[in-house]
Motif scaffolding. Sequence first.
Motif, PDB file in Angstrom:
ATOM      1  N   VAL A 262       6.709  40.805  58.887  1.00 18.69           N
ATOM      2  CA  VAL A 262       8.280  41.438  59.464  1.00 18.69           C
ATOM      3  C   VAL A 262       7.628  42.706  57.736  1.00 18.69           C
ATOM      4  CG1 VAL A 262      10.649  41.931  58.805  1.00 18.69           C
ATOM      5  CG2 VAL A 262       9.419  40.039  59.871  1.00 18.69           C
ATOM      6  N   TYR A 263       7.417  42.347  57.032  1.00 15.32           N
ATOM      7  CA  TYR A 263       7.846  43.559  55.926  1.00 15.32           C
ATOM      8  C   TYR A 263       6.390  45.117  55.801  1.00 15.32           C
ATOM      9  CZ  TYR A 263      10.662  40.533  52.711  1.00 15.32           C
ATOM     10  OH  TYR A 263      11.427  39.431  52.186  1.00 15.32           O
ATOM     11  N   ASP A 264       5.163  44.282  56.524  1.00 19.57           N
ATOM     12  CA  ASP A 264       4.153  44.872  57.221  1.00 19.57           C
ATOM     13  C   ASP A 264       4.814  46.366  57.958  1.00 19.57           C
ATOM     14  OD1 ASP A 264       2.557  43.748  55.079  1.00 19.57           O
ATOM     15  OD2 ASP A 264       1.589  42.008  56.636  1.00 19.57           O
ATOM     16  N   ARG A 265       5.209  45.633  59.003  1.00 19.50           N
ATOM     17  CA  ARG A 265       5.826  46.542  60.108  1.00 19.50           C
ATOM     18  C   ARG A 265       6.803  47.364  59.365  1.00 19.50           C
ATOM     19  NH1 ARG A 265       6.688  42.657  64.977  1.00 19.50           N
ATOM     20  NH2 ARG A 265       7.481  44.562  65.806  1.00 19.50           N
ATOM     21  N   LEU A 266       8.102  46.727  58.410  1.00 18.84           N
ATOM     22  CA  LEU A 266       8.664  47.792  58.113  1.00 18.84           C
ATOM     23  C   LEU A 266       7.739  48.179  56.151  1.00 18.84           C
ATOM     24  CD1 LEU A 266      11.684  45.703  58.558  1.00 18.84           C
ATOM     25  CD2 LEU A 266      11.002  46.928  59.798  1.00 18.84           C
ATOM     26  N   ALA A 267       6.833  48.963  56.222  1.00 17.07           N
ATOM     27  CA  ALA A 267       6.605  49.467  55.394  1.00 17.07           C
ATOM     28  C   ALA A 267       6.407  50.618  55.483  1.00 17.07           C
ATOM     29  CB  ALA A 267       4.703  48.980  55.759  1.00 17.07           C
ATOM     30  N   PRO A 268       6.212  51.684  57.096  1.00 15.51           N
ATOM     31  CA  PRO A 268       7.369  52.942  56.959  1.00 15.51           C
ATOM     32  C   PRO A 268       8.117  53.460  56.032  1.00 15.51           C
ATOM     33  CG  PRO A 268       5.965  52.002  58.928  1.00 15.51           C
ATOM     34  CD  PRO A 268       5.830  50.944  58.020  1.00 15.51           C
ATOM     35  N   LEU A 269       9.420  52.358  56.111  1.00 12.23           N
ATOM     36  CA  LEU A 269      10.536  53.044  55.349  1.00 12.23           C
ATOM     37  C   LEU A 269      10.214  52.645  54.285  1.00 12.23           C
ATOM     38  CD1 LEU A 269      13.022  50.165  57.450  1.00 12.23           C
ATOM     39  CD2 LEU A 269      12.523  52.207  58.085  1.00 12.23           C
ATOM     40  N   GLY A 270       9.164  52.967  53.006  1.00 12.03           N
ATOM     41  CA  GLY A 270       9.550  52.982  52.081  1.00 12.03           C
ATOM     42  C   GLY A 270      10.246  52.467  51.599  1.00 12.03           C
ATOM     43  N   LEU A 271      11.055  51.094  50.908  1.00 10.43           N
ATOM     44  CA  LEU A 271      11.582  50.689  50.758  1.00 10.43           C
ATOM     45  C   LEU A 271      11.526  49.028  50.264  1.00 10.43           C
ATOM     46  CD1 LEU A 271      14.980  50.942  53.339  1.00 10.43           C
ATOM     47  CD2 LEU A 271      14.118  51.696  51.199  1.00 10.43           C
ATOM     48  N   LYS A 272      11.389  48.583  48.810  1.00 10.58           N
ATOM     49  CA  LYS A 272      11.608  47.191  47.854  1.00 10.58           C
ATOM     50  C   LYS A 272      12.010  46.582  49.321  1.00 10.58           C
ATOM     51  CE  LYS A 272      10.031  50.258  43.828  1.00 10.58           C
ATOM     52  NZ  LYS A 272      10.029  49.765  42.697  1.00 10.58           N
ATOM     53  N   LEU A 273      12.219  45.485  49.935  1.00 10.78           N
ATOM     54  CA  LEU A 273      12.174  44.777  50.511  1.00 10.78           C
ATOM     55  C   LEU A 273      12.917  43.409  50.243  1.00 10.78           C
ATOM     56  CD1 LEU A 273      11.446  46.279  54.579  1.00 10.78           C
ATOM     57  CD2 LEU A 273      13.946  47.102  53.580  1.00 10.78           C
ATOM     58  N   GLN A 274      12.212  42.999  49.710  1.00  9.52           N
ATOM     59  CA  GLN A 274      11.993  41.881  49.198  1.00  9.52           C
ATOM     60  C   GLN A 274      13.067  42.099  47.838  1.00  9.52           C
ATOM     61  OE1 GLN A 274       7.840  41.120  47.799  1.00  9.52           O
ATOM     62  NE2 GLN A 274       7.946  39.887  49.269  1.00  9.52           N
ATOM     63  N   GLN A 275      13.239  42.843  46.734  1.00  6.73           N
ATOM     64  CA  GLN A 275      14.339  42.919  46.196  1.00  6.73           C
ATOM     65  C   GLN A 275      15.543  42.222  46.625  1.00  6.73           C
ATOM     66  OE1 GLN A 275      14.804  46.835  43.810  1.00  6.73           O
ATOM     67  NE2 GLN A 275      13.159  46.307  43.265  1.00  6.73           N
ATOM     68  N   ARG A 276      17.132  41.620  45.994  1.00  9.33           N
ATOM     69  CA  ARG A 276      17.788  41.743  46.582  1.00  9.33           C
ATOM     70  C   ARG A 276      18.914  42.581  45.966  1.00  9.33           C
ATOM     71  NH1 ARG A 276      19.534  36.350  46.923  1.00  9.33           N
ATOM     72  NH2 ARG A 276      21.388  36.698  46.166  1.00  9.33           N
ATOM     73  N   GLY A 277      19.887  42.873  47.079  1.00  6.98           N
ATOM     74  CA  GLY A 277      21.201  43.561  47.455  1.00  6.98           C
ATOM     75  C   GLY A 277      20.677  44.617  48.557  1.00  6.98           C
ATOM     76  N   VAL A 278      21.539  45.243  48.838  1.00  7.78           N
ATOM     77  CA  VAL A 278      21.518  46.441  49.966  1.00  7.78           C
ATOM     78  C   VAL A 278      20.892  47.860  50.307  1.00  7.78           C
ATOM     79  CG1 VAL A 278      22.994  47.235  51.813  1.00  7.78           C
ATOM     80  CG2 VAL A 278      23.629  45.002  50.668  1.00  7.78           C
ATOM     81  N   GLN A 279      19.585  48.058  50.789  1.00  3.95           N
ATOM     82  CA  GLN A 279      19.291  49.173  50.740  1.00  3.95           C
ATOM     83  C   GLN A 279      19.797  49.703  52.125  1.00  3.95           C
ATOM     84  OE1 GLN A 279      15.576  49.343  48.952  1.00  3.95           O
ATOM     85  NE2 GLN A 279      15.618  46.574  48.859  1.00  3.95           N
ATOM     86  N   ARG A 280      19.922  50.823  52.411  1.00  2.55           N
ATOM     87  CA  ARG A 280      20.102  51.979  53.216  1.00  2.55           C
ATOM     88  C   ARG A 280      19.315  52.949  53.563  1.00  2.55           C
ATOM     89  NH1 ARG A 280      24.309  54.309  54.406  1.00  2.55           N
ATOM     90  NH2 ARG A 280      25.294  52.717  54.579  1.00  2.55           N
ATOM     91  N   ALA A 281      18.443  52.586  54.823  1.00  2.00           N
ATOM     92  CA  ALA A 281      17.262  52.891  55.473  1.00  2.00           C
ATOM     93  C   ALA A 281      17.914  54.342  56.617  1.00  2.00           C
ATOM     94  CB  ALA A 281      16.703  52.332  56.636  1.00  2.00           C
ATOM     95  N   LEU A 282      16.973  55.208  56.255  1.00  2.00           N
ATOM     96  CA  LEU A 282      17.876  56.483  57.487  1.00  2.00           C
ATOM     97  C   LEU A 282      16.421  56.164  58.415  1.00  2.00           C
ATOM     98  CD1 LEU A 282      18.850  59.343  54.831  1.00  2.00           C
ATOM     99  CD2 LEU A 282      20.084  57.670  56.550  1.00  2.00           C
ATOM    100  N   LEU A 283      16.300  56.193  59.647  1.00  7.48           N
ATOM    101  CA  LEU A 283      15.567  56.492  60.701  1.00  7.48           C
ATOM    102  C   LEU A 283      15.280  58.007  61.398  1.00  7.48           C
ATOM    103  CD1 LEU A 283      15.135  53.451  60.521  1.00  7.48           C
ATOM    104  CD2 LEU A 283      14.476  52.873  61.850  1.00  7.48           C
TER     105      LEU A 283
END
Length: 985
Positions: free
Chosen positions: A519-540
């Motif tokens: 999952v982390y590898d497939r979402l790598a193109p988003l350029g977010l630090k997905l392992q960090q806690r908290g809410v992050q905004r992704a724009l596609l």
Amino acid sequence: MSGATTMSGSGSQESAFSALRGQLQEAAASFAGGPDALEGILLGMVDDVDRAVREPLEIFPVCHHSPASALAMARRLREKQPKVVYLELCEDMAPLLTELRNCRLPVAVQAFAGDVDGFPAEWAPLSVVAPITEASAEYQAIAYALDTPGVELVLVDRSSDHVFQWDSRGGRTPQDADGDAGAPADGAPEAEAPLHGEAVGVGIGDLRPRFAELEEHLLRHGRVRHWSEWWHQYVEVPLGDGDHDVYRQVMFLIGSLFRRLAPGDVDRVRVDEDRERYMWTRMREHLAATGTDPEDCLYVCGAFHAASRVEEFGVHGADTFEISPRTATTWQYGLIPSSHAAIEAQFGLAAGSVSIASTEWTKSLERTRVQPYRLAGQAGARKSAARKVRGARAAVPPQEPPSPDRLSGFLRRPPVPDALDEAELLGWSVDIVRAARRNGYLASTADAIAVFETSILLAGMRDRAKPTPYDFQDAAVTCIEKDRVPGRRDVRRLVEIMMGGDRIGQVGYEALPPLARDVYDRLAPLGLKLQQRGVQRALLDMASRPELRACSDVLWMLRRLMPHGAARPIMGERRLGERSVQESWDLALGTHQRALIELGYEGVSLEQVLEQRLRREAYDPRATTATVLAAVEDATLYLGSRRLADELGTHALKVLAAERSVDGAPEVLRRVRALLAYHRTSEPVLPPWIESFVRTGYAHYCTLLPTAFRDEDATVGQVAAMLGFLFSMEGLALSLGCDRTQLELAVAQSHPDEPSRTALLWAAQVQLGTLSRAELRTRCDELLDNPLVVPSYPRYLSGFVHALEPVPGLADVVVEAVSNAFGRLPDAVLLPWLPLLITTLRSGAADLAPLLIREAGRIFPGRLEALDAWVPPWRMPQQADPFAARRAEPVPGRRGAALLPAHPVTCDAVAGLLGCTEGWPEPGAPAPSGAALLSAHPAACDAVARLLGCEGGWTAAAGVSPSGAALAVRHPETARALESLLTSA
């Protein structure tokens, strides 16, 4: 039993604890007035300590997440340097411990089973967790064993399978047994409890009185509020600087006390004793297999189990215990994030106690200069620590043999009060005032001084020279919070944060299961630090970056599989036949890391897990037709799998045929319409399962319709949904071979008694043509004229509104019925049932209200000034025949023939299809008349004549046929219908 234990202990080694035994015997005689049960308990405790101390295999008793135990463990490991460490932890969790170096503590080792075999099905899923913090003795033992060459770590406690297997013998789940382990949590917060979910917690040293009266006595005389504070004051602080022998004997004594004063819970005692037999059996098996000297081993277990009295206790104990085989359940193992609050909530500790223990651990390390063990590569570990440890191992001087009885001196020694650390207390007071001001409290320097003085005052009232963190917490609440909480957090929570906060662990990328890493590898193109806690905004923006479409697919599957909030769409949607070009997401995968890890227990990819869940939902014995259709829709929407959709759709046919109720009819109608519309627009032909479903559903609902009209359990909306399925799917069903007579008979056999269902039946009769709209209006007028029926008129209106689902063409009649009620009824009659009308329409037909409002907007005038002169359409006189004037007008000849020469290409194409090769006639040549065509092709005319009921046949006069005008005069209805069709076209 206690007497027998006393005799065996006293006869084996009189010189070890004889002095202590004699003192306790005199104390028992003084308090009880003679020998009784009290003497047996006190002397039995001494025997338990004596037995544990004399064991050749050194037993190291610990308490759950105790800094004193961790400090004593670090000291002892450096002194003894054991070659084998036996640890009280589920033996099947051993392969996971090496992955702790890739995590940030606290984390929990988890065993998970989604499909059970050998346990009740309602227990699934099964989960066992063992949380680990840095300030715990088990982590010190694990770090020492894994990073020291030549040291073996052996887990000896029962397996995760036996955790549930043994508790099932008592007829209760392990969750129930875990809830009975101790007193309820002392105000432990439940916010972070979902980090462990509903897993059964397994920890080393669950040391808490099981005798409620004993705990209440200790708390009252210790002048503390909860058990965590008592343990910190009377065990942690005295043992923090004590030597190894004093620590062991005191912990043995406490474990024996709690064990002998435990209530008689037969199932709980049996499980505890079986665990002790299990662990000693495993240790003896390992010693026999490896030939290790018991002097080179260390057994780390809870103090409660260290004071065991089972026959299998010790290296030379009896080998009479047989370990039962595991069940066929397949267990998955992994690491999940944990937190201080989750540990407190699961193990019944006071709020903030684990955070305070972590702070005390750090202070103890600085005070004692003890080098703790940390796994190499552990997040937060210093690189120089390993070099210091290696140097310290060679510099440890040999220790002289300690005196056997260190317990007597410890018990006789008066408590040594700690010196007041004014600098530390001043720092706490300033920090809490600063935190309170940031959270909206009107705190000042005077409040800091008040907190300082009150902390000292409270400590003095509780016979403590040095205020503990708990004293400081009470003083801060008293001086700052006062009588209300204006900020976001209360002061007690602010103190917990200041003392270390709720530290939350994280599982590293290397320790994640394959699915989570994928999952982390497939979402790598988003350029977010997905392992960090908290809410992050992704724009596609898939239009400019097409590679993000794969990320969008992953996010939609995560939304389907994970808890709410892990992946939440802000902009964009995914429905059948629709794909968004731009999407916006709020992602919190780091916060919900446990849920993502548990997905990895079910498969190696999101697609596999989703397919398994869809199959499980569809083939569940309690699955309904709507549930199976939802699985079909999700398979098409998220997986794009035609194979799976066809399989589940075929299964939906079997489920529908077996249903005998109409509870899911609205959901079935909605989903079938959506799937039918999608396949009609995306594929050239419908899938075979949809055609079969429509055919089966048509016959099925026709059969259930008469019963549903009279069934009290069926709602009006459900009956309306049945009719909606029958009427909306009628064209497709008839083309597939269904008979409309079956529907007509079902409606004719329906005889409802309830007003709303009666109105629904009238609408169905109008749709079938057995009841005209004029007759329906007449019946509505009769209802308003009958004073006995007027109170139930809103229920008739509710039925008419629900009838808009199967018969949307009745919207004008429903508007007319409502308008007539408001226009004809007096206020004395109208106002009492007006609230009932509104609530009925809102609760039962909220989704149909827009159709009703649009029809009302079409009928009623758009301006207020036009309302006075407006006449409702249903009150206007009947209009004359609109075709009469047109029929009176002369019809010009050959209007259609002029189009053919103007557009010859179309005519040539039609002629080629019909096989006409004669071509166009020469200019000026007369065109063939209609009569000549009829004579040339009499079969077509005969077929039309039979349909129209003309039995006269052809005119006897040869070559003479009735003209078109004569036919129109003889059959005016047919002429009007044809002219209407031509006009509309």
